[in-house]
Motif scaffolding. Structure first.
Motif, PDB file in Angstrom:
ATOM      1  N   LEU A  73     -32.634  56.462  18.612  1.00 15.39           N
ATOM      2  CA  LEU A  73     -32.031  57.600  17.962  1.00 15.39           C
ATOM      3  C   LEU A  73     -32.841  58.759  17.682  1.00 15.39           C
ATOM      4  O   LEU A  73     -33.889  58.701  17.309  1.00 15.39           O
ATOM      5  N   SER A  74     -32.316  59.954  18.053  1.00 15.21           N
ATOM      6  CA  SER A  74     -32.746  61.196  18.097  1.00 15.21           C
ATOM      7  C   SER A  74     -31.621  62.309  17.283  1.00 15.21           C
ATOM      8  O   SER A  74     -30.296  61.955  17.325  1.00 15.21           O
ATOM      9  N   TRP A  75     -31.834  63.466  17.315  1.00 21.57           N
ATOM     10  CA  TRP A  75     -31.142  64.632  16.696  1.00 21.57           C
ATOM     11  C   TRP A  75     -29.838  64.499  17.623  1.00 21.57           C
ATOM     12  O   TRP A  75     -30.342  64.995  18.781  1.00 21.57           O
ATOM     13  N   GLY A  76     -28.714  64.073  17.250  1.00 25.93           N
ATOM     14  CA  GLY A  76     -27.590  64.345  18.256  1.00 25.93           C
ATOM     15  C   GLY A  76     -27.535  63.562  19.278  1.00 25.93           C
ATOM     16  O   GLY A  76     -26.939  63.669  20.281  1.00 25.93           O
ATOM     17  N   LYS A  77     -28.356  62.455  19.596  1.00 21.31           N
ATOM     18  CA  LYS A  77     -28.311  61.614  20.638  1.00 21.31           C
ATOM     19  C   LYS A  77     -28.663  60.069  20.375  1.00 21.31           C
ATOM     20  O   LYS A  77     -29.552  59.998  19.449  1.00 21.31           O
ATOM     21  N   VAL A  78     -28.087  59.353  20.875  1.00 19.41           N
ATOM     22  CA  VAL A  78     -28.420  57.879  20.906  1.00 19.41           C
ATOM     23  C   VAL A  78     -28.568  57.205  22.419  1.00 19.41           C
ATOM     24  O   VAL A  78     -27.503  57.409  23.020  1.00 19.41           O
TER      25      VAL A  78
END
Length: 109
Positions: free
Chosen positions: A78-83
């Motif tokens: 998980l990261s900002w705006g992305k999985v």
């Protein structure tokens, strides 16, 4: 024929055979676009994009709920705006039908 998303993951035993490359290709056809086979047919991966961290986190939590229900747990990054989701059957260190069942269920969130 039952769609992958309607199937249940079933426990496989250690030493069970991994899917053959042709089987992997056939299962990939039943998934939505974006899934890629990685590491010489050892796992499949897909990246999902979102508007912000909250949406990505909500999606991650929904994946977690399905994983618990199915007893089949992906690696989730998980990261900002992305999985990024990686699926393989750890017990056999390769791909099994269960991985494609989970992928289909994740695509249907």
């Amino acid at each position: 024929m039952t769609e992958l998303k309607d199937k249940k993951c079933v426990p496989c035993s250690e030493g069970a055979p991994t899917l053959e490359p042709e089987e992997v290709k056939n299962f990939l056809k039943d998934l939505e676009e974006g899934w890629e086979v990685k590491d010489d047919n050892r796992f499949i991966e897909k990246t999902y994009k979102f508007k912000n961290f909250k949406e990505a986190l909500d999606f991650t939590n929904k994946i977690g709920a399905i994983a618990e229900e199915e007893g089949h747990h992906p690696d989730i990054f998980l990261s900002w705006g992305k999985v990024v989701v990686n699926l393989w059957t750890h017990k056999i260190n390769g791909l099994h039908e269960n991985d494609f069942i989970m992928a289909s269920k994740i695509d249907n969130i």
